[in-house]
Design an enzyme around this catalytic site. Structure first.
Site, mmCIF file in Angstrom:
data_model
loop_
_atom_site.group_PDB
_atom_site.id
_atom_site.type_symbol
_atom_site.label_atom_id
_atom_site.label_comp_id
_atom_site.label_asym_id
_atom_site.label_seq_id
_atom_site.Cartn_x
_atom_site.Cartn_y
_atom_site.Cartn_z
ATOM 1 N N ARG A 105 5.952 9.263 1.160
ATOM 2 C CA ARG A 105 5.043 8.391 1.924
ATOM 3 C C ARG A 105 5.537 6.948 2.074
ATOM 4 N NH1 ARG A 105 1.514 6.070 -1.991
ATOM 5 N NH2 ARG A 105 2.213 6.833 -4.003
ATOM 6 N N HIS A 106 6.794 6.709 1.760
ATOM 7 C CA HIS A 106 7.385 5.378 1.970
ATOM 8 C C HIS A 106 8.588 5.465 2.894
ATOM 9 C CE1 HIS A 106 5.213 4.492 -1.795
ATOM 10 N NE2 HIS A 106 5.084 3.300 -1.251
ATOM 11 N N GLU A 143 12.139 -0.793 -0.273
ATOM 12 C CA GLU A 143 11.456 -0.029 -1.307
ATOM 13 C C GLU A 143 12.498 0.695 -2.149
ATOM 14 O OE1 GLU A 143 8.208 0.099 -1.636
ATOM 15 O OE2 GLU A 143 7.346 -0.376 0.325
ATOM 16 N N ARG A 174 11.126 -2.908 4.524
ATOM 17 C CA ARG A 174 10.890 -3.070 3.087
ATOM 18 C C ARG A 174 11.956 -2.335 2.300
ATOM 19 N NH1 ARG A 174 4.336 -3.383 2.274
ATOM 20 N NH2 ARG A 174 4.086 -4.961 3.882
ATOM 21 N N GLU A 176 -3.271 5.434 0.557
ATOM 22 C CA GLU A 176 -3.695 4.170 1.180
ATOM 23 C C GLU A 176 -3.181 4.090 2.617
ATOM 24 O OE1 GLU A 176 -2.314 0.525 -0.900
ATOM 25 O OE2 GLU A 176 -1.853 -0.172 1.132
ATOM 26 N N SER A 183 -4.206 -2.301 4.152
ATOM 27 C CA SER A 183 -4.626 -3.395 3.267
ATOM 28 C C SER A 183 -5.108 -4.523 4.144
ATOM 29 C CB SER A 183 -3.455 -3.944 2.457
ATOM 30 O OG SER A 183 -3.098 -3.048 1.467
ATOM 31 N N ARG A 217 1.739 6.503 8.310
ATOM 32 C CA ARG A 217 0.756 7.082 7.376
ATOM 33 C C ARG A 217 -0.495 7.537 8.099
ATOM 34 N NH1 ARG A 217 0.711 3.815 1.702
ATOM 35 N NH2 ARG A 217 2.938 4.007 1.294
HETATM 36 P P1 AMO Z 1 0.535 -3.692 2.800
HETATM 37 O O1 AMO Z 1 1.770 -4.113 2.101
HETATM 38 O O2 AMO Z 1 -0.484 -2.958 1.980
HETATM 39 O O3 AMO Z 1 -0.218 -4.934 3.432
HETATM 40 O O4 AMO Z 1 0.909 -2.798 4.057
HETATM 41 C C1 AMO Z 1 -0.087 -2.359 4.957
HETATM 42 C C2 AMO Z 1 0.059 -0.871 5.220
HETATM 43 O O5 AMO Z 1 1.339 -0.577 5.754
HETATM 44 C C3 AMO Z 1 1.789 0.680 5.316
HETATM 45 N N1 AMO Z 1 3.058 0.545 4.602
HETATM 46 C C4 AMO Z 1 4.068 1.428 4.612
HETATM 47 N N2 AMO Z 1 4.214 2.599 5.225
HETATM 48 C C5 AMO Z 1 5.352 3.265 5.031
HETATM 49 N N3 AMO Z 1 6.371 2.826 4.266
HETATM 50 C C6 AMO Z 1 6.279 1.655 3.623
HETATM 51 N N4 AMO Z 1 7.293 1.227 2.869
HETATM 52 C C7 AMO Z 1 5.086 0.885 3.781
HETATM 53 N N5 AMO Z 1 4.658 -0.277 3.295
HETATM 54 C C8 AMO Z 1 3.436 -0.481 3.813
HETATM 55 C C9 AMO Z 1 0.686 1.239 4.438
HETATM 56 C C10 AMO Z 1 -0.028 -0.004 3.985
HETATM 57 O O6 AMO Z 1 -1.365 0.255 3.635
HETATM 58 N N6 AMO Z 1 0.124 -8.167 5.085
HETATM 59 C C11 AMO Z 1 -0.612 -7.045 4.511
HETATM 60 C C12 AMO Z 1 -1.686 -6.549 5.457
HETATM 61 C C13 AMO Z 1 -2.811 -7.530 5.693
HETATM 62 O O7 AMO Z 1 -3.408 -8.008 4.704
HETATM 63 O O8 AMO Z 1 -3.140 -7.769 6.865
HETATM 64 C C14 AMO Z 1 0.361 -5.937 4.183
HETATM 65 O O9 AMO Z 1 1.484 -5.898 4.596
HETATM 66 O O10 AMO Z 1 -0.137 2.062 5.244
#
Ligand code: AMO
Ligand code: ATP
Length: 434
Positions: free
Chosen positions: A219-220, A213, A211, A357, A360, A408
């Site tokens: 936390r990212h 980001e 990602r 979080e 999701s 996380r």
């Molecule tokens: P979402 O985008 O909320 O959902 O991602 C799911 C979980 O992945 C982790 N996460 C990350 N951890 C660290 N760095 C990041 N940049 C990052 N982005 C996400 C988080 C987050 O809650 N397809 C949906 C899931 C689904 O519905 O099955 C999804 O990607 O812990």
């Protein structure tokens, strides 16, 4: 190495070869000790200067800290030795000399900042605390796989180079694929859904996601590891049950198998695997409770995403893991199903740790017409997703699923300050190597 004995297995009476790193040399004059460290612990090697071959003593005491050495000799009981045994060497070889100037001190006596630690992960992960984090991370993944097996879920691997993105809120990393536009995948979302319509029905994946980001936060990550789950013939409530089961299985396994690591990290006393049911708050209840804490400058209204401060306030209020359900449809992705009797309300959910979080997920839209309509509502071109939507015309069962970010999960479990501590080689805005 063929006849190598781990330090933890060296018993009095053995004639053994131990190998590892020079942790420390203590020269007391006529007697000197080399403390040798391997993955299982440490062992004392004794050098009696007057009684031993000069070359041997020179090799032993001349070795720089953190050099890799191999020592052969008799193992004897010695109550003054740190582990109660010591080796009297007959021979010793320096297998790899270490530069006397080390970029960080693996004994942990001198603190290093996170950036120096990440630049020198090999040395950093010689420290018991760092090693403990990654032993626990491995235990979490082992337990999660075992749990998935117990609920009849099959492990899959999906492509990481893809033609389209799925998670609206975050940017994609472009790559060139033989002259065509392509991207690093943000989530296995569409592929795992395609597989619940296959004969596999219930699948999981542990793999990397990418990602772009913009934000640089504790936390990212720009490359993270996700645990994805998806199952046919379940709804979002049952998906939450599996999600909760996965988290409890991971915590219990760590509690059962990683006491030593928890002690090294100084959290063994307070570490507790959750056993109670996780509260399931609706989004509406969540914003009401956040507003009632008075922690936010502005009151939240229906349709707002939960801000970080709000999540923290609610986390303090609830005091443990909890779900937030029934989110406004407009802030959940196109693949989440809405309630038939209230299209503004979705069957999406998040699993929260009091700090942030973790997951999701949701019930998915499996009806072809509603799915295509959802794309249009979110301003996406359904034609681009034809490879996905097409399969919804050939018998796609009702299904639901979710995804954890592994880092996380580990970070919150071990109360680490920064997500980078839970990944060996983090990728962030600044860091592309090592
Ligand atoms: P979402 O985008 O909320 O959902 O991602 C799911 C979980 O992945 C982790 N996460 C990350 N951890 C660290 N760095 C990041 N940049 C990052 N982005 C996400 C988080 C987050 O809650 N397809 C949906 C899931 C689904 O519905 O099955 C999804 O990607 O812990
Ligand atoms: P020298 O008499 O040649 O000067 P030394 O005085 O350095 O030798 P010792 O008196 O044998 O050597 O021991 C020095 C210190 O090391 C003492 O405090 C002793 O308790 C400790 N010591 C000796 N042998 C061991 C051993 N095998 N393991 C741990 N500590 C030891």
């Amino acid at each position: 190495m063929q006849d190598r004995t781990f330090t933890a297995d060296a018993e009095p009476g053995d004639h053994a070869t131990v190998a590892g790193w020079v942790h420390e040399i203590r020269d007391l004059g006529g007697i000197a000790f080399l403390i040798l460290r391997d993955k299982t612990g440490k062992i004392q090697v004794k050098f009696e200067k007057d009684e031993m071959d000069d070359d041997l003593v020179e090799t032993g005491l001349g070795a720089h800290r953190e050099s890799v050495v191999q020592v052969t000799g008799d193992v004897e009981e010695e109550e003054r030795a740190p582990t109660g045994v010591e080796v009297t060497p007959e021979s010793m070889q320096v297998l790899a000399d270490a530069d006397p100037e080390l970029p960080l001190d693996p004994s942990g006596k001198v603190d290093a900042d996170l950036s120096t630690r990440l630049d020198n992960r090999t040395l950093d992960a010689r420290k018991p605390e760092t090693k403990a984090v990654f032993e626990i991370r491995a235990e979490v993944l082992r337990a999660v796989r075992e749990y998935f097996r117990s609920v009849g879920s099959t492990e899959i691997n999906t492509p990481k180079i893809v033609a389209t993105g799925t998670e609206g809120g975050t940017e994609l990393f472009p790559v060139t694929y033989f002259g065509r536009e392509a991207f690093m995948n943000q989530s296995p979302q569409l592929f795992k859904q395609l597989m619940v319509g296959s004969g596999l029905e219930r699948v999981f994946e542990v793999g990397p996601i990418f990602r772009a980001e913009e934000h640089n936060t504790p936390r990212h990550l720009n490359e993270a590891t996700m645990i994805d789950f998806e199952s046919a013939f379940i709804d979002h409530e049952e998906a939450m049950d599996v999600c909760e089961g996965t988290l409890k299985a991971a915590y219990s396994a760590v509690e059962e198998h990683c006491q030593e690591e928890l002690e090294i990290l100084g959290i063994a006393d307070e570490f507790e695997a959750p056993t109670d049911d996780f509260p399931r708050l609706t989004y509406e209840e969540a914003i009401e409770r956040i507003n009632a804490t008075g922690e936010l400058d502005e009151q939240l209204v229906w349709g707002d995403d939960l801000p970080t401060e709000g999540e923290k306030a609610l986390g303090d209020d609830v005091g443990g893991h909890y779900f937030v359900t029934d989110w406004p449809s407009e802030i959940k992705p196109f693949y989440i199903q809405d309630y038939d009797d209230d299209p503004d309300l979705s069957k999406g959910f998040d699993l929260m740790h009091p700090r942030m979080e973790l997951v999701s997920g949701g019930q998915r839209e499996h009806r072809y017409d509603a799915l295509v309509e959802g794309f249009e509502q979110q301003g996406l071109d359904p034609d681009q997703f034809e490879y996905y939507t097409k399969m919804f015309r050939y018998g796609m069962p009702p299904h639901a699923g979710w995804a954890y970010g592994v880092e996380r999960l580990v970070m919150t479990m071990l109360d680490l300050d920064n997500i980078r501590e839970a990944v060996l080689f983090p990728r962030d805005r600044q860091r592309l190597s090592p």
